[in-house]
Design a protein around this motif. Structure first.
Motif, PDB file in Angstrom:
ATOM      1  N   LYS A 406       0.863  -1.192   0.000  1.00 47.07           N
ATOM      2  CA  LYS A 406       0.000   0.000   0.000  1.00 47.07           C
ATOM      3  C   LYS A 406       0.889   1.229   0.000  1.00 47.07           C
ATOM      4  O   LYS A 406       1.890   1.264   0.731  1.00 47.07           O
ATOM      5  CB  LYS A 406      -0.821   0.030   1.284  1.00 47.07           C
ATOM      6  CG  LYS A 406      -2.151  -0.602   1.142  1.00 47.07           C
ATOM      7  CD  LYS A 406      -2.979  -0.319   2.359  1.00 47.07           C
ATOM      8  CE  LYS A 406      -4.284  -1.070   2.199  1.00 47.07           C
ATOM      9  NZ  LYS A 406      -4.986  -1.262   3.387  1.00 47.07           N
ATOM     10  N   ILE A 408       1.150   5.679  -1.720  1.00 49.58           N
ATOM     11  CA  ILE A 408       0.587   6.691  -2.622  1.00 49.58           C
ATOM     12  C   ILE A 408       1.460   6.728  -3.870  1.00 49.58           C
ATOM     13  O   ILE A 408       2.680   6.960  -3.771  1.00 49.58           O
ATOM     14  CB  ILE A 408       0.570   8.082  -1.942  1.00 49.58           C
ATOM     15  CG1 ILE A 408      -0.286   8.004  -0.680  1.00 49.58           C
ATOM     16  CG2 ILE A 408       0.064   9.150  -2.903  1.00 49.58           C
ATOM     17  CD1 ILE A 408      -0.276   9.274   0.158  1.00 49.58           C
ATOM     18  N   ASP A 412      -0.445   9.996  -8.090  1.00 49.92           N
ATOM     19  CA  ASP A 412      -1.620  10.416  -7.310  1.00 49.92           C
ATOM     20  C   ASP A 412      -1.253  11.468  -6.260  1.00 49.92           C
ATOM     21  O   ASP A 412      -1.973  11.629  -5.266  1.00 49.92           O
ATOM     22  CB  ASP A 412      -2.248   9.195  -6.596  1.00 49.92           C
ATOM     23  CG  ASP A 412      -2.884   8.233  -7.566  1.00 49.92           C
ATOM     24  OD1 ASP A 412      -3.302   8.702  -8.644  1.00 49.92           O
ATOM     25  OD2 ASP A 412      -2.929   7.032  -7.269  1.00 49.92           O
ATOM     26  N   SER A 415      -4.141  13.915  -5.422  1.00 50.76           N
ATOM     27  CA  SER A 415      -5.314  13.428  -4.678  1.00 50.76           C
ATOM     28  C   SER A 415      -4.915  12.745  -3.363  1.00 50.76           C
ATOM     29  O   SER A 415      -5.766  12.534  -2.502  1.00 50.76           O
ATOM     30  CB  SER A 415      -6.103  12.453  -5.543  1.00 50.76           C
ATOM     31  OG  SER A 415      -5.292  11.309  -5.796  1.00 50.76           O
ATOM     32  N   GLN A 416      -3.628  12.378  -3.223  1.00 50.61           N
ATOM     33  CA  GLN A 416      -3.152  11.651  -2.028  1.00 50.61           C
ATOM     34  C   GLN A 416      -3.921  10.344  -1.805  1.00 50.61           C
ATOM     35  O   GLN A 416      -4.123   9.910  -0.677  1.00 50.61           O
ATOM     36  CB  GLN A 416      -3.237  12.548  -0.779  1.00 50.61           C
ATOM     37  CG  GLN A 416      -2.254  13.707  -0.801  1.00 50.61           C
ATOM     38  CD  GLN A 416      -0.801  13.240  -0.735  1.00 50.61           C
ATOM     39  OE1 GLN A 416      -0.329  12.754   0.260  1.00 50.61           O
ATOM     40  NE2 GLN A 416      -0.085  13.403  -1.848  1.00 50.61           N
ATOM     41  N   LYS A 417      -4.350   9.740  -2.913  1.00 53.68           N
ATOM     42  CA  LYS A 417      -5.103   8.473  -2.825  1.00 53.68           C
ATOM     43  C   LYS A 417      -4.141   7.325  -2.516  1.00 53.68           C
ATOM     44  O   LYS A 417      -3.103   7.170  -3.184  1.00 53.68           O
ATOM     45  CB  LYS A 417      -5.801   8.227  -4.175  1.00 53.68           C
ATOM     46  CG  LYS A 417      -6.566   6.912  -4.241  1.00 53.68           C
ATOM     47  CD  LYS A 417      -7.400   6.837  -5.517  1.00 53.68           C
ATOM     48  CE  LYS A 417      -6.562   6.539  -6.706  1.00 53.68           C
ATOM     49  NZ  LYS A 417      -6.633   5.376  -7.430  1.00 53.68           N
ATOM     50  N   VAL A 418      -4.484   6.513  -1.504  1.00 51.26           N
ATOM     51  CA  VAL A 418      -3.653   5.350  -1.177  1.00 51.26           C
ATOM     52  C   VAL A 418      -4.088   4.177  -2.059  1.00 51.26           C
ATOM     53  O   VAL A 418      -5.271   3.889  -2.168  1.00 51.26           O
ATOM     54  CB  VAL A 418      -3.796   4.978   0.316  1.00 51.26           C
ATOM     55  CG1 VAL A 418      -2.987   3.720   0.647  1.00 51.26           C
ATOM     56  CG2 VAL A 418      -3.365   6.142   1.200  1.00 51.26           C
ATOM     57  N   THR A 419      -3.114   3.546  -2.729  1.00 45.62           N
ATOM     58  CA  THR A 419      -3.445   2.459  -3.646  1.00 45.62           C
ATOM     59  C   THR A 419      -2.848   1.143  -3.126  1.00 45.62           C
ATOM     60  O   THR A 419      -1.764   1.136  -2.546  1.00 45.62           O
ATOM     61  CB  THR A 419      -2.825   2.743  -5.043  1.00 45.62           C
ATOM     62  OG1 THR A 419      -3.271   4.025  -5.453  1.00 45.62           O
ATOM     63  CG2 THR A 419      -3.228   1.708  -6.072  1.00 45.62           C
TER      64      THR A 419
END
Ligand code: GDP
Length: 475
Positions: A406, A408, A412, A415-419
């Protein structure tokens, strides 16, 4: 003897003991550009300043036994060298969103004073504390690719470059500078501007090989990473097609002021004043060395990039060839006695794949090792992440459990979305043709983790590197 004289003598003896216990070590960090040198040094310094307090270095015996008393930055010994920008790197990591430290493109250094309790009883009797002055030196691995030039004449170098113009895409990129060569008679008096223009076209070709084809084995190394030589006339030379040199007129002895004459002179000057100078001025002073290798990016970029990286790394190995008959040993007197090869950015794969990463790196350098005698050098191969940007864990899919990461993704950052990613299997040996057909590996750069000024940076096995490279110095 009076008691006061005795105590003065005692104090002097203490001072002398301290002086003889103060040690010095020059640790060099290298790797091809993008391998992670800047991240490694930033993290190493950070760990030495904060990591022991934070109990982040369990694999380093001295820290584990609480014998490490602390570190501080002190002025570097060579004032004419660039300083490694540790504070700039930390500021980048502490900014919002965090950024990776900006890489350097030449030699830079930084000194830390490390205080510790000596580990051996004899030294401990003499003094409770001792100091190690640790100089950390950063330099581009590309510069080591120039070592074989010392064994070549200009003509041999031209042949070497021509033989390496495959594959087709490389030859296509070369067309621009090669076309310019058609306009000159190599025996006529040279025009400086024409020389500079063709050298510029050759340099552009090398940059495109690096950026568009992901190639690393680039000669001369200073053309892409010139350091303080940027724009200097010493870099205004280029190879000629061997066909031109072998024409009857081409084999005439070159007039000093002709194109051929000047190119030969500049090539020799480059060997003497750039290549040899680097080994004399810097390399011979290194005590310990770490070579960082990014095995993962070339797995992404494809077969050609991977083979080229392998070629470059094996070429770099020759700079550690201390066999009695080696060119290096004959010309210089290097003294490196410990060498680490580290697969960097290990946080891009799940922990159970770290062993495979080490095996892959070992295979990558195996060919070079067959020709290189590491006489008197102990080596270690390992996988590390200087600055860990991911968290590893398990993910359940259809009641099956998979290892995943997991983090960032760099893409991203807004958006600082964790993937959650499944990076794929790292091959434990040199990839077979099927691997490239399936493109079984995909990794995308992660955003750096958010740093602050009181916690040490997260890492994977930097303490193992410290133990191997410095551990014996704290006796
Ligand atoms: P240099 O050119 O050898 O100095 O390479 P850098 O240290 O600048 O690293 C190049 C890039 O690799 C960085 O900008 C990061 O994106 C990435 N990188 C370096 N070290 C690490 C690491 O430990 N973990 C992760 N995830 N990425 C890293």
């Amino acid at each position: 003897m009076s008691p006061s004289r005795l105590s003065r003598l005692g104090a002097k003896a203490d001072e002398l003991a301290k002086l003889s216990m103060d040690k010095q070590l020059r640790l060099a960090v290298t790797g091809l550009s993008g391998a992670g040198k800047t991240a490694f040094i930033t993290s190493l310094v950070n760990q030495l300043l904060l990591g022991a307090e934070n109990h982040q270095l369990p694999l380093w015996t001295l820290a584990r036994k609480q014998g490490f008393l602390g570190a501080k930055r002190v002025p570097q010994p060579h004032l004419h060298l660039a300083s490694f920008d540790y504070l700039g790197g930390m500021q980048a990591l502490q900014s919002q969103p965090p950024r990776w430290p900006s890489p350097t493109d030449g030699v830079s250094e930084l000194r830390l004073k490390l205080r510790y309790s000596p580990q051996s009883l004899i030294w401990r009797k003499l003094s409770h504390t001792a100091t190690l002055n640790l100089d950390i030196v950063d330099y581009p691995g590309e510069w080591l690719l120039d070592l074989p030039l010392l064994n070549m004449t200009y003509q041999q170098w031209c042949e070497h470059i021509a033989n390496n113009l495959q594959p087709a895409r490389k030859a296509e990129l070369a067309k621009n500078w090669q076309d310019l060569l058609l306009n000159i008679d190599i025996h006529s008096p040279a025009d400086e501007n024409t020389l500079a223009d063709i050298a510029k076209a050759y340099t552009e070709y090398l940059h495109r090989c690096k950026d568009e084809l992901g190639l690393h084995h680039i000669q001369p190394g200073r053309f892409v990473l010139p350091g303080e030589l940027a724009g200097a006339p010493i870099l205004a030379f280029f190879p000629l097609p061997p066909a031109l040199l072998s024409e009857p007129s081409g084999s005439r002895k070159a007039q000093k002021s002709s194109y051929l004459g000047l190119l030969e002179q500049r090539f020799e000057y480059y060997k003497e004043h750039v290549v040899k100078q680097f080994y004399r001025q810097h390399f011979v002073k290194f005590d310990r060395q770490i070579v960082l290798v990014d095995c993962l990016s070339p797995l992404n970029s494809g077969h050609q990039s991977f083979c080229d990286m392998q070629l470059a790394i094996n070429q770099i190995l020759h700079s550690f060839n201390y066999g009695q008959t080696s060119l290096l040993r004959r010309l210089f007197a290097p003294k490196i006695d410990k060498l680490v090869f580290a697969a960097s950015k290990a946080d891009h794969v799940t922990p159970e794949q770290h062993d495979k990463l080490v095996q892959l790196l070992s295979q990558l350098i195996a060919e070079g090792k067959r020709h290189v005698k590491f006489e008197g050098i102990s080596t270690q191969t390992m996988a590390l992440a200087s600055i860990k940007a991911t968290q590893s864990g398990k993910v359940q899919i259809n009641s099956q459990s998979f290892s995943a990461l997991k983090g960032i993704l760099q893409s991203d950052a807004d958006s600082q979305k964790v993937t959650t990613v499944f990076p794929g299997e790292v091959p434990a040996s040199l990839p077979k043709p099927e691997f490239w057909q399936q493109q079984g590996f995909e990794f995308s750069p992660f955003q750096a983790p958010q740093a602050n000024s009181f916690e040490a940076l997260p890492h994977i096995r930097i303490d193992q590197a410290i133990e191997f490279l410095l551990g014996d110095k704290f006796k």
